[in-house]
Each structure stands twice: as C-alpha cells, then as structure tokens.
Write a protein that holds these residues in place. Sequence first.
Motif, short mmCIF file in Angstrom:
data_model
loop_
_atom_site.label_atom_id
_atom_site.label_comp_id
_atom_site.label_asym_id
_atom_site.label_seq_id
_atom_site.Cartn_x
_atom_site.Cartn_y
_atom_site.Cartn_z
N ILE A 119 -3.03 -7.74 1.00
CA ILE A 119 -3.71 -6.51 0.55
C ILE A 119 -3.72 -5.55 1.74
O ILE A 119 -4.11 -5.93 2.84
N VAL A 120 -3.32 -4.30 1.50
CA VAL A 120 -3.30 -3.32 2.59
C VAL A 120 -3.96 -2.02 2.12
O VAL A 120 -3.48 -1.36 1.21
N ILE A 121 -5.08 -1.68 2.75
CA ILE A 121 -5.73 -0.40 2.46
C ILE A 121 -5.49 0.49 3.67
O ILE A 121 -5.92 0.16 4.79
N ALA A 122 -4.78 1.59 3.46
CA ALA A 122 -4.41 2.45 4.58
C ALA A 122 -4.92 3.87 4.36
O ALA A 122 -4.81 4.42 3.26
N GLY A 123 -5.48 4.44 5.41
CA GLY A 123 -5.89 5.85 5.38
C GLY A 123 -4.76 6.69 5.95
O GLY A 123 -4.21 6.36 7.00
N ASN A 124 -4.41 7.74 5.24
CA ASN A 124 -3.39 8.68 5.73
C ASN A 124 -4.13 9.99 6.02
O ASN A 124 -4.45 10.73 5.10
N TRP A 125 -4.38 10.22 7.29
CA TRP A 125 -5.19 11.40 7.66
C TRP A 125 -4.41 12.70 7.58
O TRP A 125 -5.00 13.78 7.69
N LYS A 126 -3.10 12.61 7.45
CA LYS A 126 -2.27 13.83 7.41
C LYS A 126 -2.58 14.69 8.64
O LYS A 126 -2.82 14.14 9.71
N LEU B 188 12.76 -5.33 -6.81
CA LEU B 188 12.81 -5.86 -5.44
C LEU B 188 13.37 -7.27 -5.40
O LEU B 188 13.15 -8.06 -6.33
N ASP B 189 14.08 -7.60 -4.31
CA ASP B 189 14.53 -8.98 -4.11
C ASP B 189 13.34 -9.84 -3.70
O ASP B 189 13.22 -10.98 -4.11
N ASN B 190 12.48 -9.28 -2.84
CA ASN B 190 11.29 -10.02 -2.41
C ASN B 190 10.10 -9.58 -3.25
O ASN B 190 9.59 -8.47 -3.08
N LYS B 191 9.65 -10.44 -4.15
CA LYS B 191 8.57 -10.07 -5.08
C LYS B 191 7.21 -10.02 -4.39
O LYS B 191 6.21 -9.65 -4.98
N ASP B 192 7.16 -10.46 -3.12
CA ASP B 192 5.89 -10.48 -2.40
C ASP B 192 5.63 -9.24 -1.57
O ASP B 192 4.66 -9.19 -0.80
N VAL B 193 6.51 -8.24 -1.66
CA VAL B 193 6.26 -6.98 -0.93
C VAL B 193 4.94 -6.39 -1.44
O VAL B 193 4.77 -6.21 -2.65
N PRO B 194 3.99 -6.09 -0.55
CA PRO B 194 2.75 -5.45 -1.02
C PRO B 194 3.06 -4.04 -1.55
O PRO B 194 3.75 -3.28 -0.88
N ILE B 195 2.56 -3.72 -2.73
CA ILE B 195 2.77 -2.38 -3.30
C ILE B 195 1.41 -1.73 -3.52
O ILE B 195 0.57 -2.24 -4.27
N GLN B 196 1.23 -0.59 -2.85
CA GLN B 196 -0.03 0.15 -2.95
C GLN B 196 0.06 1.22 -4.03
O GLN B 196 1.14 1.68 -4.36
N TYR B 197 -1.12 1.64 -4.48
CA TYR B 197 -1.19 2.87 -5.28
C TYR B 197 -1.78 3.95 -4.38
O TYR B 197 -2.68 3.68 -3.57
N GLY B 198 -1.29 5.18 -4.51
CA GLY B 198 -1.87 6.30 -3.78
C GLY B 198 -1.94 7.54 -4.66
O GLY B 198 -1.05 7.78 -5.49
N GLU C 156 -0.89 -5.92 -10.41
CA GLU C 156 0.28 -5.60 -9.59
C GLU C 156 -0.07 -4.80 -8.33
O GLU C 156 0.77 -4.60 -7.47
N ILE C 157 -1.29 -4.28 -8.25
CA ILE C 157 -1.65 -3.34 -7.18
C ILE C 157 -2.24 -4.10 -5.99
O ILE C 157 -3.24 -4.79 -6.11
N ASP C 158 -1.58 -3.94 -4.83
CA ASP C 158 -1.96 -4.72 -3.64
C ASP C 158 -2.65 -3.89 -2.57
O ASP C 158 -2.66 -4.29 -1.39
N GLY C 159 -3.15 -2.74 -2.94
CA GLY C 159 -3.83 -1.93 -1.93
C GLY C 159 -3.73 -0.46 -2.27
O GLY C 159 -3.31 -0.10 -3.38
N ALA C 160 -4.13 0.38 -1.32
CA ALA C 160 -4.15 1.81 -1.59
C ALA C 160 -3.74 2.58 -0.35
O ALA C 160 -3.99 2.14 0.78
N LEU C 161 -3.07 3.71 -0.58
CA LEU C 161 -2.78 4.66 0.49
C LEU C 161 -3.65 5.87 0.17
O LEU C 161 -3.52 6.46 -0.91
N VAL C 162 -4.55 6.20 1.09
CA VAL C 162 -5.63 7.12 0.77
C VAL C 162 -5.62 8.32 1.69
O VAL C 162 -5.65 8.16 2.92
N GLY C 163 -5.60 9.50 1.14
CA GLY C 163 -5.68 10.72 1.94
C GLY C 163 -7.13 11.15 2.11
O GLY C 163 -7.87 10.63 2.96
N GLY C 164 -7.57 12.10 1.28
CA GLY C 164 -8.88 12.73 1.42
C GLY C 164 -10.05 11.77 1.64
O GLY C 164 -10.88 11.98 2.53
N ALA C 165 -10.10 10.70 0.87
CA ALA C 165 -11.26 9.79 0.94
C ALA C 165 -11.22 8.87 2.16
O ALA C 165 -12.13 8.06 2.35
#
Length: 242
Positions: free
Chosen positions: A4-11, A192-202, A218-227
Amino acid sequence: MRKIVIAGNWKMHKNQAESLAFVQAFKSEVENVGENQEVVLCAPFTSLTAMSKSLHGSKIKLGAQNIHWEDEGAYTGEVSGNMLTEIGISYVVVGHSERRQYFGDTDETVNLRLKAAQRHGLIPILCVGETREQRDAGEIENVISNQIKKGLAEIDQSNLIIAYEPIWSIGSGDTCESTEANRVIGIIRQQLDNKDVPIQYGGSVKPKNIDEIMAQSEIDGALVGGASLDPASFARLVNYQS
Ligand code: PGA
C-alpha cells in the motif's frame, strides 16, 4: 501481498521553511501505519535536502516530481537520478498529466524517465489517465492501454508503482466513483506482467472519501495533491480506516 502506498504530491507548493514545518507537524502521525504501507512526500526539489535530513530514521519516504533520462548534460532546468539518490530520495513521479499537458512530456519521454529512475534505484510512480472528452467518447480503455504499453516498454515491473489519475478529477473536487476507479485499475492490472505492481488512485482524494477508495479490491493506495498539503488532512489519509 501488494504494497500500500499513500503519496502526497505537493506540486509547486511550499518553500523550504513551510516544508520543514509540515514535517515537524506530520512526523509522529505515521506511528500506527502498518508494515506493508509506505508513506511518501513528493516535494519541490528545493525542499528535498532539508526534508531528507529532518526525516532521517523516519518511516516517511521522499519522492521527487521529475527526473531527466540522462545522468548529466546540457539540459537546463532538469534534474538527474544521481542528484536525487545522493540526497536520499526513494520515489519519483513520472508522466503526471500536468507534465504531459504543460511541459511536453510524451509517452516516449515518460518511458525514458522511467528507465532512468529504475537505473538509479528509484521507484517511479507512473501516472496515467484520460480526459473528460476521452471518457465521454468511450475511449478510456484505449487511452490507458496505450499509455501503459508505451510508458512501460522495457520497464522492470518489479520496481514500479502506477497511479490511475483521471485528468478531470485532478484538483476539481470531482472524485471518480470508487467502483469506477476500481474497474479501470483492474483493466490496468490485466495488462501487466507483474500483477503485484501497486496501483494507486489519484484525483481529489480527501479525508471524506479515502476510506471508501481504500476499501476497493484493486486500489493499493492514493496519489494526493491538495489534501496532502495540510498535516492533519494528510494524516487522516495515511491512517485511513479499513
Ligand atoms: P488532487 O491532485 O488530489 O489535488 O486532485 C492529485 C494529483 O494531481 O496527483
């Protein structure tokens, strides 16, 4: 088990002092985050060195928002992989729709940037997504499949994250229905060939919708801007209720 990967994208937000103030307020919020989960802050280049020092020994990882495909050279305004790894960066966002739209990134240059990231041991977060017009025209599958196929040509899928970011939902408050995001992410995974690639929603991920998003199979995390710009709000996201 997929990571699971939750990432902040501060832009283009926060100077160095503001970035360090965020880190001070946020650092303790990851204490209860599980072993299988990563928390990442993708900050402006000018903040990364100071943040890296301040986060030494913390579970929080750092990401950059761009990487050039060459290791050095006459590329004014660009940054290379060894410049990022030297200061302790682990992730890099590649192919964000804003880079594609305003700065000329194409599937080909995205592919080159992904390769450079992996060559330097960075984990790239590849962003893909359709415009409102493409969605309305029923072209989602085509658009996404193309971005994945071209972006991932000759890419090692064991060292990769994908973010599905419908362009119309970015910064608009118009979040994609979580079941629809789940459906599209399922389609991406099939390719994907590797079904274990984490896929985020953003796209307009907020404290009020994170739990529902993360409940999708299917959702393994989030890529988050404003929040991700406010420590309390990002803390709620990384400590989502499952
Ligand atoms: P948003 O941005 O959360 O502000 O919609 C997401 C992104 O661009 O990664």
